[in-house]
Design a protein around this motif. Structure first.
Motif, PDB file in Angstrom:
ATOM      1  N   VAL A  53       4.012  13.337 -11.346  1.00  0.00           N
ATOM      2  CA  VAL A  53       2.639  12.858 -10.901  1.00  0.00           C
ATOM      3  C   VAL A  53       2.075  11.916 -12.104  1.00  0.00           C
ATOM      4  O   VAL A  53       2.175  12.440 -13.216  1.00  0.00           O
ATOM      5  CB  VAL A  53       1.603  13.828 -10.513  1.00  0.00           C
ATOM      6  CG1 VAL A  53       0.649  13.233  -9.448  1.00  0.00           C
ATOM      7  CG2 VAL A  53       2.306  14.820  -9.776  1.00  0.00           C
ATOM      8  N   SER A  54       1.751  10.983 -11.508  1.00  0.00           N
ATOM      9  CA  SER A  54       1.222  10.018 -12.679  1.00  0.00           C
ATOM     10  C   SER A  54       0.036   9.168 -12.083  1.00  0.00           C
ATOM     11  O   SER A  54      -0.207   8.925 -10.916  1.00  0.00           O
ATOM     12  CB  SER A  54       2.007   9.182 -13.222  1.00  0.00           C
ATOM     13  OG  SER A  54       1.480   7.891 -13.941  1.00  0.00           O
ATOM     14  N   TRP A  98       6.021   5.711  -5.938  1.00  0.00           N
ATOM     15  CA  TRP A  98       5.348   5.994  -4.611  1.00  0.00           C
ATOM     16  C   TRP A  98       3.836   5.957  -4.595  1.00  0.00           C
ATOM     17  O   TRP A  98       3.510   6.694  -5.812  1.00  0.00           O
ATOM     18  CB  TRP A  98       5.824   6.870  -3.547  1.00  0.00           C
ATOM     19  CG  TRP A  98       7.208   7.138  -3.254  1.00  0.00           C
ATOM     20  CD1 TRP A  98       8.178   6.008  -2.947  1.00  0.00           C
ATOM     21  CD2 TRP A  98       8.036   8.087  -3.294  1.00  0.00           C
ATOM     22  NE1 TRP A  98       9.305   6.457  -2.643  1.00  0.00           N
ATOM     23  CE2 TRP A  98       9.278   7.844  -2.760  1.00  0.00           C
ATOM     24  CE3 TRP A  98       7.680   9.695  -3.505  1.00  0.00           C
ATOM     25  CZ2 TRP A  98      10.358   8.725  -2.602  1.00  0.00           C
ATOM     26  CZ3 TRP A  98       8.805  10.478  -3.171  1.00  0.00           C
ATOM     27  CH2 TRP A  98      10.047  10.087  -2.812  1.00  0.00           C
ATOM     28  N   GLU A  99       3.158   5.272  -3.932  1.00  0.00           N
ATOM     29  CA  GLU A  99       1.626   5.470  -4.099  1.00  0.00           C
ATOM     30  C   GLU A  99       1.001   6.212  -3.014  1.00  0.00           C
ATOM     31  O   GLU A  99       1.396   5.954  -1.971  1.00  0.00           O
ATOM     32  CB  GLU A  99       1.275   4.053  -4.224  1.00  0.00           C
ATOM     33  CG  GLU A  99      -0.456   3.870  -4.714  1.00  0.00           C
ATOM     34  CD  GLU A  99      -0.815   2.288  -4.743  1.00  0.00           C
ATOM     35  OE1 GLU A  99      -0.083   1.388  -4.824  1.00  0.00           O
ATOM     36  OE2 GLU A  99      -2.095   2.286  -4.345  1.00  0.00           O
ATOM     37  N   GLY A 100      -0.085   6.784  -3.314  1.00  0.00           N
ATOM     38  CA  GLY A 100      -0.753   7.507  -2.313  1.00  0.00           C
ATOM     39  C   GLY A 100      -2.187   8.019  -2.770  1.00  0.00           C
ATOM     40  O   GLY A 100      -2.365   7.721  -3.916  1.00  0.00           O
ATOM     41  N   LYS A 101      -2.944   8.574  -2.120  1.00  0.00           N
ATOM     42  CA  LYS A 101      -4.241   9.047  -1.937  1.00  0.00           C
ATOM     43  C   LYS A 101      -4.250  10.501  -2.096  1.00  0.00           C
ATOM     44  O   LYS A 101      -3.587  11.128  -0.797  1.00  0.00           O
ATOM     45  CB  LYS A 101      -5.320   8.444  -0.953  1.00  0.00           C
ATOM     46  CG  LYS A 101      -5.389   6.968  -1.362  1.00  0.00           C
ATOM     47  CD  LYS A 101      -7.020   6.505  -0.825  1.00  0.00           C
ATOM     48  CE  LYS A 101      -7.453   5.336  -1.001  1.00  0.00           C
ATOM     49  NZ  LYS A 101      -6.576   4.584  -1.932  1.00  0.00           N
ATOM     50  N   VAL A 102      -4.768  11.183  -3.029  1.00  0.00           N
ATOM     51  CA  VAL A 102      -5.024  12.478  -2.994  1.00  0.00           C
ATOM     52  C   VAL A 102      -5.874  13.278  -1.711  1.00  0.00           C
ATOM     53  O   VAL A 102      -7.172  12.820  -1.454  1.00  0.00           O
ATOM     54  CB  VAL A 102      -5.656  13.071  -4.330  1.00  0.00           C
ATOM     55  CG1 VAL A 102      -5.937  14.732  -4.380  1.00  0.00           C
ATOM     56  CG2 VAL A 102      -4.926  12.669  -5.544  1.00  0.00           C
ATOM     57  N   VAL A 110      -2.964   8.244  -6.764  1.00  0.00           N
ATOM     58  CA  VAL A 110      -1.932   8.778  -7.807  1.00  0.00           C
ATOM     59  C   VAL A 110      -0.537   8.257  -7.327  1.00  0.00           C
ATOM     60  O   VAL A 110      -0.433   7.567  -6.439  1.00  0.00           O
ATOM     61  CB  VAL A 110      -1.700  10.286  -7.579  1.00  0.00           C
ATOM     62  CG1 VAL A 110      -2.821  10.837  -8.117  1.00  0.00           C
ATOM     63  CG2 VAL A 110      -1.395  10.795  -6.046  1.00  0.00           C
ATOM     64  N   PHE A 111       0.356   8.194  -8.630  1.00  0.00           N
ATOM     65  CA  PHE A 111       1.695   7.824  -8.256  1.00  0.00           C
ATOM     66  C   PHE A 111       2.766   8.845  -8.480  1.00  0.00           C
ATOM     67  O   PHE A 111       2.772   9.453  -9.292  1.00  0.00           O
ATOM     68  CB  PHE A 111       2.100   6.648  -9.292  1.00  0.00           C
ATOM     69  CG  PHE A 111       1.218   5.297  -9.115  1.00  0.00           C
ATOM     70  CD1 PHE A 111       1.464   4.208  -8.383  1.00  0.00           C
ATOM     71  CD2 PHE A 111      -0.227   5.331  -9.725  1.00  0.00           C
ATOM     72  CE1 PHE A 111       0.650   3.192  -8.279  1.00  0.00           C
ATOM     73  CE2 PHE A 111      -1.062   4.270  -9.489  1.00  0.00           C
ATOM     74  CZ  PHE A 111      -0.671   3.058  -8.840  1.00  0.00           C
TER      75      PHE A 111
END
Ligand SMILES: Nc1ncnc2c1ncn2[C@@H]1O[C@H](COP(=O)(O)OP(=O)(O)OP(=O)(O)O)[C@@H](O)[C@H]1O
Ligand SMILES: [Mg+2]
Lengths: 277, 334
Positions: free
Chosen positions: B264-265, B271-275, B314-315
């Protein structure tokens, strides 16, 4: 505010009153019989001695002489005890099998057994009489024990079945895993665990046997005659021997009333199939 | 000795087949765990081995002898039930000694064996109590005591810990593990808790709808799940299964990546996403990330001190050597 069930006035006063009225209504004939048993035969029919009379024990003291009470009492005890034991001997394994190894037919078998109680006894009276006479079983204790056992088996199996049903199956299975055979399961696990239920059932069965009159009266003459037969056989013409007849009747129901009194709890539990705890 | 072989075993209740033909070998001394979702037939299978349930067809061998028709009392197996199934009318001493008494052993020898078992299970102070006066954990130990005194060919456990609270469960898990180390007797253990399965077993049998999905050691199942079902069932939290274009890139219908194999970074990644929700356990943080194509939400295991907020971007980057690939039938592609 918490919501709680309100106790109604009827529940508090009405219901106990009603119960007392019904109770007294049922008890009255017995009370009257006991009362009459302390009157002389002459006093028993005189209206002026309906309530007020000089009590006497004469009727009880002469019971053996007048009616040979103890011979009949002995037969009643022997047949009721033997029939109860035999019924349990057959009923426990039967109920065990149905409770713990049910098959698709179990429900039907239970219903069928109960349905035999709906057969009118009178319908088989003549066949029974002729048959027992021709094979020489008429008026034997063996016959009475068999008849009492058979008429009580359905109800006994039903009662035992409902008690056994309450025993967790796992415990019986644990027994199997611990190396117990079928007889061991019954002896070591089932009977100790269902002891209360078995005792209630036995008690009820004993009472039913003791009270049975239809068959005991008709299938006996002297050798196997029970107290039911004694009382039935001595119906006096109107007004004659009311005192002594009351005494012997009281002595016939006495043991069962006393037994019932001491075992009320078990009996209620038995009759409600264990629903009351 | 306790080698148990099931051959072509099936079980039907009425017209419903619960166990389709099944073969399984349990080696002597092995700790085998049956695991699977509720209703998959674990208990049924165990009960067939015990002899408490008849086989519809097939046969069972115990130590080389056909045991299919042998009644449970003569199979030489001991069983510990979920409900403990102690004899309520007997004291702890009588309960533990019961199988020995049934085997007609001398009373003095029974006493000796019961004492030894009770000592090893910390039950010495309770020997004269009835089961009703014991706690759940103590009852479970009595049930185990009753099983070990017999020195059975194999122990069968049916979810023995599921009525205990979490802390006790961990303790008992260790005790049963130690028991196996000490006795080296075959044990078959049924559970639907995959943590229990992973920690205790030498060999795990994963069942679904009566079918064996995979048999293997805990780590084999973890690293090389044979199909999507096993992949999703073994491991906690569950493996993320990704479908669509992302999977196609790897030449698969579905790819799987475990939460612990994703980096996680907050700055960059694949991939990109939202927590969504972040669960802080102290040692780890489980983050549920929304918006990754083909898998929603994706679960990620991050360090315990990772602080992320709801809605934050987060990526994620999967560790490529830990990607599992499955074909259209859900089977593993090597
Ligand atoms: N006596 C029975 N009669 C009919 N169906 C049964 C019987 N026993 C079990 N079943 C069915 O067989 C299937 C398997 O049951 P089983 O008890 O083996 O499941 P399980 O894997 O042990 O589940 P759980 O984890 O909930 O204990 C279930 O679908 C169940 O409904
Ligand atoms: Mg189960």
């Amino acid at each position: 505010m918490a919501i709680v069930a309100k106790s109604s006035k009827f529940g508090k006063y009405g219901r106990p009153t009603l119960a007392w009225i019904v109770g007294l209504l049922f008890f009255f004939p017995i009370f009257w019989m006991v009362l009459t048993s302390f009157k002389t035969d002459a006093d028993a029919v005189k209206p002026e001695h309906l309530i007020w009379f000089t009590p006497t024990l004469e009727n009880y003291l002469n019971m053996t002489e007048n009616y040979d009470y103890w011979r009949f009492a002995k037969n009643s005890v022997i047949t009721a005890v033997m029939a109860t034991l035999f019924t349990l001997f057959v009923g426990i394994p039967a109920a065990y099998a149905m409770a713990f190894n049910p098959s698709r037919a179990t429900k039907d078998v239970l219903m069928w057994m109960l349905s035999t109680k709906m057969l009118p006894a009178a319908a088989v009276l003549y066949p029974m009489t002729f048959l027992t006479k021709s094979v020489g079983l008429f008026d034997t204790k063996f016959l009475i024990v068999m008849v009492l056992s058979l008429i009580n088996l359905p109800i006994v199996i039903w009662m035992l079945f409902t008690y056994f049903k309450e025993i967790p199956k796992d415990i019986i299975e644990a027994g199997k895993m611990d190396g117990v055979n079928t007889w061991g399961e019954i002896k070591e696990i089932l009977i100790p665990l269902a002891w209360g239920g078995i005792a209630s059932t036995a008690l009820l069965c004993f009472i039913f046997c003791w009270n049975e009159a239809y068959w005991t009266v008709r299938l006996t003459t002297t050798d196997a005659a029970t107290l039911s037969k004694l009382i039935e056989g001595n119906r006096a013409p109107e007004g004659l021997f009311f005192g002594r007849l009351s005494a012997v009747s009281a002595a016939a129901v006495g043991p069962i009333v006393v037994l019932g009194w001491f075992c009320q709890k078990q009996l209620v539990q038995g009759l409600t199939f264990g629903a009351v705890k | 000795m306790g080698r148990i072989v099931l051959k072509n075993v099936t079980k039907s209740f009425g017209n419903t087949q619960v166990i389709p033909p099944l073969d399984l070998t349990i080696e002597d001394g092995e700790f085998t765990v049956f695991v699977g979702p509720s209703g998959c037939g674990k208990s049924t299978l165990l009960r067939m081995i015990a002899g408490l349930e008849d086989l519809t067809s097939g046969y069972i061998e115990i130590d080389g002898d056909d045991a299919t028709q042998v009644p449970p009392s003569e199979r030489g197996l001991a069983m510990v039930f979920q409900s403990y199934a102690l004899y309520p009318h007997m004291t702890v001493r009588k309960n533990i000694g019961f199988p020995l008494r049934m085997a007609k052993m001398d009373q003095s020898e029974i006493d000796k064996k019961v004492e030894t078992a009770a000592k090893s299970l910390n039950l010495m102070d309770y020997l004269d109590r009835k089961p009703a006066d014991l706690s759940g954990g103590q009852r479970q130990r009595v049930a185990i005591g009753r099983a070990i005194v017999r020195e059975p060919a194999a122990f069968l456990f049916d979810e023995p810990l599921s009525n205990l609270d979490a802390a006790l469960r961990v303790g008992m898990r260790l005790e049963i593990g130690e028991l196996h180390e000490r006795l080296q007797t075959t044990m078959i253990y049924v559970t639907h808790d995959q943590v229990e399965a992973m920690t205790m077993a030498n060999k795990i049998v994963v069942l679904q709808a009566g079918v064996i999905e995979q048999v293997g050691s805990p780590l084999e199942l973890y690293h090389k799940p044979r199909n999507k079902f096993v992949a999703g069932f073994i491991g906690s939290p569950k493996m993320n299964l990704i479908e669509g274009s992302e999977a196609a890139k790897h030449g698969a219908q579905t790819i799987g990546i475990r939460p612990e194999h994703i980096d996680v970074s907050t700055t960059d990644g694949m991939w990109e996403g939202k927590v969504g929700v972040a669960e802080h356990l102290g040692s780890d943080t489980f983050i549920h990330v929304h918006g990754v194509e083909g898998c929603d939400p994706m679960t990620v295991r991050a360090a315990g001190d990772m602080s992320v907020k709801n809605g934050e971007t987060v990526f994620l980057t999967p560790q490529s050597q830990n990607i599992h690939k499955f074909d259209a039938e859900g089977l593993r592609i090597e």
